[in-house]
Write an enzyme that holds these catalytic residues in place. Structure first.
Site, PDB file in Angstrom:
ATOM      1  N   LYS A   1      -0.320  -1.440  -4.722  1.00  0.00           N
ATOM      2  CA  LYS A   1      -1.602  -0.745  -4.908  1.00  0.00           C
ATOM      3  C   LYS A   1      -1.326   0.740  -5.098  1.00  0.00           C
ATOM      4  O   LYS A   1      -0.815   1.420  -4.205  1.00  0.00           O
ATOM      5  CB  LYS A   1      -2.508  -0.984  -3.693  1.00  0.00           C
ATOM      6  CG  LYS A   1      -3.906  -0.413  -3.870  1.00  0.00           C
ATOM      7  CD  LYS A   1      -4.818  -0.905  -2.757  1.00  0.00           C
ATOM      8  CE  LYS A   1      -6.234  -0.433  -2.925  1.00  0.00           C
ATOM      9  NZ  LYS A   1      -7.106  -0.917  -1.865  1.00  0.00           N
TER      10      LYS A   1
ATOM     11  N   ASN B   1       0.853  -1.200   0.000  1.00  0.00           N
ATOM     12  CA  ASN B   1       0.000   0.000   0.000  1.00  0.00           C
ATOM     13  C   ASN B   1       0.886   1.247   0.000  1.00  0.00           C
ATOM     14  O   ASN B   1       1.495   1.589   1.010  1.00  0.00           O
ATOM     15  CB  ASN B   1      -0.914  -0.055   1.239  1.00  0.00           C
ATOM     16  CG  ASN B   1      -1.836   1.150   1.360  1.00  0.00           C
ATOM     17  OD1 ASN B   1      -1.642   2.158   0.708  1.00  0.00           O
ATOM     18  ND2 ASN B   1      -2.833   1.038   2.226  1.00  0.00           N
TER      19      ASN B   1
ATOM     20  N   GLY C   1     -12.706  -0.449  -7.740  1.00  0.00           N
ATOM     21  CA  GLY C   1     -13.399   0.838  -7.645  1.00  0.00           C
ATOM     22  C   GLY C   1     -14.799   0.764  -8.213  1.00  0.00           C
ATOM     23  O   GLY C   1     -14.979   0.663  -9.426  1.00  0.00           O
ATOM     24  N   GLY C   2     -15.794   0.771  -7.338  1.00  0.00           N
ATOM     25  CA  GLY C   2     -17.180   0.879  -7.792  1.00  0.00           C
ATOM     26  C   GLY C   2     -17.816  -0.393  -8.312  1.00  0.00           C
ATOM     27  O   GLY C   2     -18.861  -0.339  -8.954  1.00  0.00           O
TER      28      GLY C   2
ATOM     29  N   GLY D   1     -16.785   3.626  -4.143  1.00  0.00           N
ATOM     30  CA  GLY D   1     -18.142   3.265  -4.557  1.00  0.00           C
ATOM     31  C   GLY D   1     -18.399   3.568  -6.023  1.00  0.00           C
ATOM     32  O   GLY D   1     -17.507   4.011  -6.751  1.00  0.00           O
TER      33      GLY D   1
ATOM     34  N   CYS E   1      -2.805   5.037   0.382  1.00  0.00           N
ATOM     35  CA  CYS E   1      -3.878   5.548   1.250  1.00  0.00           C
ATOM     36  C   CYS E   1      -3.904   7.075   1.133  1.00  0.00           C
ATOM     37  O   CYS E   1      -2.870   7.735   1.282  1.00  0.00           O
ATOM     38  CB  CYS E   1      -3.643   5.114   2.699  1.00  0.00           C
ATOM     39  SG  CYS E   1      -4.920   5.759   3.794  1.00  0.00           S
TER      40      CYS E   1
ATOM     41  N   THR F   1     -16.876  -1.325  -1.194  1.00  0.00           N
ATOM     42  CA  THR F   1     -18.081  -0.576  -0.813  1.00  0.00           C
ATOM     43  C   THR F   1     -19.356  -1.399  -1.014  1.00  0.00           C
ATOM     44  O   THR F   1     -20.267  -1.358  -0.184  1.00  0.00           O
ATOM     45  CB  THR F   1     -18.143   0.755  -1.605  1.00  0.00           C
ATOM     46  OG1 THR F   1     -16.966   1.515  -1.277  1.00  0.00           O
ATOM     47  CG2 THR F   1     -19.362   1.572  -1.240  1.00  0.00           C
TER      48      THR F   1
ATOM     49  N   ASN G   1      -6.368   2.673  -5.262  1.00  0.00           N
ATOM     50  CA  ASN G   1      -6.936   3.064  -3.970  1.00  0.00           C
ATOM     51  C   ASN G   1      -7.994   4.163  -4.172  1.00  0.00           C
ATOM     52  O   ASN G   1      -8.338   4.496  -5.312  1.00  0.00           O
ATOM     53  CB  ASN G   1      -5.816   3.530  -3.034  1.00  0.00           C
ATOM     54  CG  ASN G   1      -6.106   3.165  -1.586  1.00  0.00           C
ATOM     55  OD1 ASN G   1      -7.220   3.377  -1.110  1.00  0.00           O
ATOM     56  ND2 ASN G   1      -5.136   2.622  -0.897  1.00  0.00           N
TER      57      ASN G   1
HETATM   58  C1  LIG Z   1     -13.779   2.190   4.864  1.00  0.00           C
HETATM   59  C2  LIG Z   1     -12.679   1.859   3.911  1.00  0.00           C
HETATM   60  C3  LIG Z   1     -11.436   1.466   4.394  1.00  0.00           C
HETATM   61  C4  LIG Z   1     -10.398   1.193   3.506  1.00  0.00           C
HETATM   62  N1  LIG Z   1      -9.195   0.754   3.993  1.00  0.00           N
HETATM   63  C5  LIG Z   1      -8.192   0.436   3.137  1.00  0.00           C
HETATM   64  C6  LIG Z   1      -6.965  -0.101   3.614  1.00  0.00           C
HETATM   65  O1  LIG Z   1      -6.746  -0.317   4.802  1.00  0.00           O
HETATM   66  N2  LIG Z   1      -6.001  -0.373   2.684  1.00  0.00           N
HETATM   67  C7  LIG Z   1      -6.193  -0.182   1.344  1.00  0.00           C
HETATM   68  O2  LIG Z   1      -5.280  -0.468   0.549  1.00  0.00           O
HETATM   69  N3  LIG Z   1      -7.357   0.301   0.868  1.00  0.00           N
HETATM   70  C8  LIG Z   1      -8.352   0.606   1.724  1.00  0.00           C
HETATM   71  N4  LIG Z   1      -9.557   1.043   1.236  1.00  0.00           N
HETATM   72  C9  LIG Z   1      -9.747   1.219  -0.226  1.00  0.00           C
HETATM   73  C10 LIG Z   1     -10.386  -0.031  -0.834  1.00  0.00           C
HETATM   74  O3  LIG Z   1      -9.538  -1.134  -0.744  1.00  0.00           O
HETATM   75  C11 LIG Z   1     -10.722   0.189  -2.321  1.00  0.00           C
HETATM   76  O4  LIG Z   1      -9.538   0.529  -3.006  1.00  0.00           O
HETATM   77  C12 LIG Z   1     -11.756   1.300  -2.488  1.00  0.00           C
HETATM   78  O5  LIG Z   1     -12.747   1.180  -1.513  1.00  0.00           O
HETATM   79  C13 LIG Z   1     -12.397   1.287  -3.875  1.00  0.00           C
HETATM   80  O6  LIG Z   1     -13.178   0.156  -4.069  1.00  0.00           O
HETATM   81  P1  LIG Z   1     -14.801   0.165  -3.900  1.00  0.00           P
HETATM   82  O7  LIG Z   1     -15.315   1.265  -4.755  1.00  0.00           O
HETATM   83  O8  LIG Z   1     -15.217  -1.204  -4.327  1.00  0.00           O
HETATM   84  O9  LIG Z   1     -15.066   0.418  -2.466  1.00  0.00           O
HETATM   85  C14 LIG Z   1     -10.605   1.324   2.112  1.00  0.00           C
HETATM   86  C15 LIG Z   1     -11.868   1.702   1.635  1.00  0.00           C
HETATM   87  C16 LIG Z   1     -12.893   1.958   2.528  1.00  0.00           C
HETATM   88  C17 LIG Z   1     -14.242   2.345   1.984  1.00  0.00           C
END
Ligand SMILES: Cc1cc2nc3c(=O)[nH]c(=O)nc-3n(C[C@H](O)[C@H](O)[C@H](O)COP(=O)(O)O)c2cc1C
Length: 383
Positions: A174, A135, A252-253, A226, A138, A275, A201
């Site tokens: 990532k 990672n 993503g999404g 999302g 973030c 999400t 991310n």
């Molecule tokens: C509440 C929350 C916590 C997250 N924590 C991390 C994390 O600890 N490490 C990381 O690499 N990405 C983290 N992410 C990012 C997700 O892994 C992902 O890249 C991002 O949510 C996009 O995907 P989605 O649209 O399916 O949610 C986090 C996302 C959310 C919503």
């Protein structure tokens, strides 16, 4: 039953769907539940050191971004795992592994790359990890870690080089979408030895202001995730896939099997989600996989290899597209109810009413396609 297996960086996944590093994998049990729902791979919340900046707000840290009342995305103020490294090493990873999904373990790129290498050694010594995901992305930390590393090609290179030198299993990175050009960063990661890339991310963002109180909904900058972020991710994914020859995990999404297929058609091998699980529970995983299976069968595809990257060849520049012959809107009067929406939204004033229906003046129509996209009855076409 279609063959949903994929091979990512030399590692087999029973299907391309992967639990992204986030809240649904905050502990081993969450990862086990996702695996039980049928997911191909699981990634825990990013494992790093236990330091102050790993603590997150426990007084409301997630804000739903809505459009006409419906959530289209969310902003979160979550950092990395809040569990100790020991907890993961001695208990949580073993619980997760019981689920039988491929274990793709997220680790934090530490401020000092030598510490990143030590973390790699520690995690892989458990024998629980099939791959690692570094990672560097973030969007929340104030400094030194997360996207502060990932926005620089040079710092990404140093971190990947250090991590990869210690890794005995496939080592992936990532990336952050908070850059003007992800291709440059992806290239640096590849040159440093990365076996694969996760794209990407969350997007650094701000939740908004409650206009009744004048107070921000969340008093800090967070990560936007999302459905609404998908176009941004697709842009980065396709740009990297067209320019850097390396396996990619897209994220993503994703909300249904359709986004999984889209990402694969844009070059991804595995596709992660977070999400959607937070909004619907782990059971949405089972439905997505069932729908993927059905779609593959209906289309007669034997393997995802047949569709990977097939959409990339049609992507070109806007300048090239402008050279193609113009099209004009045409209203199908048999479908038109004469609601007038197309006329209202036509900025070229090309649509008018005639004999109880809307008609297009082709000489004025600029072929933008807005009327076609907005017509609720599908009565407008571009020819
Ligand atoms: C509440 C929350 C916590 C997250 N924590 C991390 C994390 O600890 N490490 C990381 O690499 N990405 C983290 N992410 C990012 C997700 O892994 C992902 O890249 C991002 O949510 C996009 O995907 P989605 O649209 O399916 O949610 C986090 C996302 C959310 C919503």
């Amino acid at each position: 039953m279609a063959n949903l297996n994929v091979n990512y960086c030399g590692v087999n996944y029973r299907n391309p769907l992967v639990l992204a590093s986030a809240t649904p994998g905050w502990d081993g049990e969450g990862m086990r539940l996702a695996a039980q729902a049928g997911i191909g791979g699981v990634i825990p919340k990013t494992i790093g050191p236990k330091q102050d900046w790993a603590a997150h707000p426990c007084n409301g840290r997630i804000f739903m971004h809505r459009y006409h009342g419906k959530p289209i995305g969310q902003i979160n103020l979550e950092l990395f795992t809040t569990m100790t490294r020991d907890q993961w090493l001695t208990k949580e990873l073993a619980v997760a592994k019981e689920g039988g999904a491929t274990m793709h373990i997220s680790i934090l790129a530490m401020p000092d790359p030598e510490d990143t290498a030590k973390l790699v050694e520690e995690i892989q010594s458990t024998g629980m990890a099939d791959l690692l995901e570094l990672n560097v992305s973030c969007p929340m930390p104030a400094s030194t870690v997360g996207m502060h590393i990932g926005k620089s090609a040079e710092r990404t290179f140093q971190q990947v080089k250090a991590g990869k030198s210690a890794a005995k299993i496939p080592f992936t990175v990532k990336l952050t979408p908070n850059v003007a050009d992800m291709v440059e960063i992806a290239q640096a990661a590849k040159e440093a030895g990365a076996d694969g890339l996760t794209i990407s991310n969350s997007i650094r963002s701000f939740a908004g202001v409650d206009i009744d109180t004048g107070k921000p909904y969340l008093c800090g900058y967070g990560g936007y995730t999302g459905p609404a972020i998908k176009p941004v991710i697709m842009r980065h994914l396709s740009e990297v896939a067209r320019n850097v020859d390396i396996p990619i995990s897209a994220v993503g999404g994703v909300n249904s099997y359709r986004e999984v297929i889209e990402y694969i058609m844009l070059g991804a091998t595995t596709v992660q989600l977070c999400t959607a699980v937070m909004w619907n529970g782990y059971e949405c995983i089972t439905k997505i996989i069932k729908d993927l299976d059905q779609w593959m069968d209906e289309k007669g595809y034997q393997s995802f290899d047949q569709i990977r990257g097939i959409a990339l060849k049609d992507i070109t520049t806007v300048e090239e597209l402008a050279k193609l012959p113009a099209k004009h809107a045409a209203v199908d009067s048999s479908k038109c109810t004469n609601c007038g929406l197309c006329q209202k939204v036509c900025m070229y004033r090309a649509i008018s009413e005639k004999d109880g229906a809307r008609v297009v003046d082709a000489a004025k129509c600029d072929g933008c396609g807005v009327c076609q996209q907005l017509c609720p009855l599908g009565a407008v076409a571009l020819h």
